[in-house]
Design a protein around this motif. Structure first.
Motif, PDB file in Angstrom:
ATOM      1  N   HIS A  18       0.840  -1.193   0.000  1.00  0.00           N
ATOM      2  CA  HIS A  18       0.000   0.000   0.000  1.00  0.00           C
ATOM      3  C   HIS A  18       0.880   1.249   0.000  1.00  0.00           C
ATOM      4  CE1 HIS A  18      -3.755   2.102   1.902  1.00  0.00           C
ATOM      5  NE2 HIS A  18      -3.294   2.746   0.859  1.00  0.00           N
ATOM      6  N   GLN A  19       1.933   1.228   0.790  1.00  0.00           N
ATOM      7  CA  GLN A  19       2.853   2.370   0.822  1.00  0.00           C
ATOM      8  C   GLN A  19       3.545   2.543  -0.530  1.00  0.00           C
ATOM      9  OE1 GLN A  19       5.186   2.967   4.250  1.00  0.00           O
ATOM     10  NE2 GLN A  19       6.544   4.412   3.243  1.00  0.00           N
ATOM     11  N   ASP A  22       1.072   4.207  -2.787  1.00  0.00           N
ATOM     12  CA  ASP A  22       0.942   5.637  -2.461  1.00  0.00           C
ATOM     13  C   ASP A  22       2.113   6.433  -3.020  1.00  0.00           C
ATOM     14  OD1 ASP A  22      -1.465   5.242  -1.156  1.00  0.00           O
ATOM     15  OD2 ASP A  22      -0.596   5.344   0.857  1.00  0.00           O
ATOM     16  N   GLU A  23       3.317   5.882  -2.913  1.00  0.00           N
ATOM     17  CA  GLU A  23       4.505   6.561  -3.449  1.00  0.00           C
ATOM     18  C   GLU A  23       4.444   6.645  -4.967  1.00  0.00           C
ATOM     19  OE1 GLU A  23       7.631   4.198  -1.749  1.00  0.00           O
ATOM     20  OE2 GLU A  23       7.358   5.087   0.244  1.00  0.00           O
ATOM     21  N   THR A  27       2.086  12.977  -5.655  1.00  0.00           N
ATOM     22  CA  THR A  27       1.292  14.121  -5.208  1.00  0.00           C
ATOM     23  C   THR A  27       0.533  14.819  -6.329  1.00  0.00           C
ATOM     24  OG1 THR A  27       3.163  15.604  -5.469  1.00  0.00           O
ATOM     25  CG2 THR A  27       2.876  14.585  -3.301  1.00  0.00           C
ATOM     26  N   TYR A  37      -2.097   9.996 -13.021  1.00  0.00           N
ATOM     27  CA  TYR A  37      -2.860   9.399 -11.928  1.00  0.00           C
ATOM     28  C   TYR A  37      -4.197   8.841 -12.440  1.00  0.00           C
ATOM     29  CZ  TYR A  37      -6.455   9.495  -8.350  1.00  0.00           C
ATOM     30  OH  TYR A  37      -7.543   9.183  -7.582  1.00  0.00           O
ATOM     31  N   SER A 113     -10.008   2.776  -0.796  1.00  0.00           N
ATOM     32  CA  SER A 113      -9.425   3.937  -1.479  1.00  0.00           C
ATOM     33  C   SER A 113     -10.259   5.198  -1.260  1.00  0.00           C
ATOM     34  CB  SER A 113      -9.252   3.648  -2.975  1.00  0.00           C
ATOM     35  OG  SER A 113     -10.498   3.479  -3.611  1.00  0.00           O
ATOM     36  N   GLY A 116      -8.376   7.507   1.120  1.00  0.00           N
ATOM     37  CA  GLY A 116      -7.309   8.270   0.491  1.00  0.00           C
ATOM     38  C   GLY A 116      -7.823   9.349  -0.438  1.00  0.00           C
TER      39      GLY A 116
END
Length: 184
Positions: A18-19, A22-23, A27, A37, A113, A116
């Protein structure tokens, strides 16, 4: 809502991937990064949502319905002048056996999700994006925690679940998402 032992188990088992996801999402500090994205999300969600839509959910799922976002993602791409046809598609097949255990693991990722998305909708707003101009899917996903809460209740109350099978499905779903974002 407090976290059940089952959700804690899934969170711990899927934490590292999951990390990494996210990375990989990053952003999206500009429109090209945001388009990447959206393409990653569409490449991830479209195949799973297509399979889910043609799957009869087990009776124990009651009235729960997954939150489908792929169509909104395509509209977001179109609103930003990008072609949905250019979207990379992941080759991973996280839902090869659609038993209740695997569905719960997969839906843990999809419905989770939502949490997030509440952060991502603010990032999109900082780029001037909202539901009417490229962030419809984020608005749809983040505006109501009702579906996540319904799924969390379903997950917590499910009986005769093989937690390891469920965790493996969640890991496969995260891997599918990571693959889609890496190809976007």
């Amino acid at each position: 809502m407090s976290m059940s032992a089952r959700r804690q188990f899934l969170r711990e088992r899927t934490g590292p991937i999951h990390q990494r996801l996210d990375e990989c999402v990053g952003t999206f500090s500009d429109i090209p990064a945001y388009l990447r994205y959206i393409r990653g999300m569409l490449g991830f969600r479209r195949p799973i949502e297509t399979q889910l839509a043609s799957t009869r959910l087990p009776a124990q799922f009651g009235n729960f319905t997954p939150n489908y976002l792929a169509d909104a993602l395509e509209r977001d791409l179109a609103a930003l002048g990008a072609s949905p046809a250019a979207t990379a598609r992941s080759e991973a097949q996280p839902m090869s056996n659609l038993c209740a255990d695997r569905l719960l693991g997969t839906l843990y990722v999809l419905e989770g999700s939502t949490l997030g998305a509440r952060l991502l909708v603010r990032r999109a707003a900082a780029l001037g994006l909202h539901a009417g101009n490229g962030a419809e899917h984020l608005q749809k996903q983040s505006s109501d925690l009702g579906n996540w809460n319904a799924f969390a209740a379903l997950l917590d109350s499910a009986r005769e679940v093989d937690d390891e099978t469920m965790a493996q499905a969640a890991l496969a779903t995260f891997a599918h998402a990571l693959d889609a974002f890496e190809k976007a």
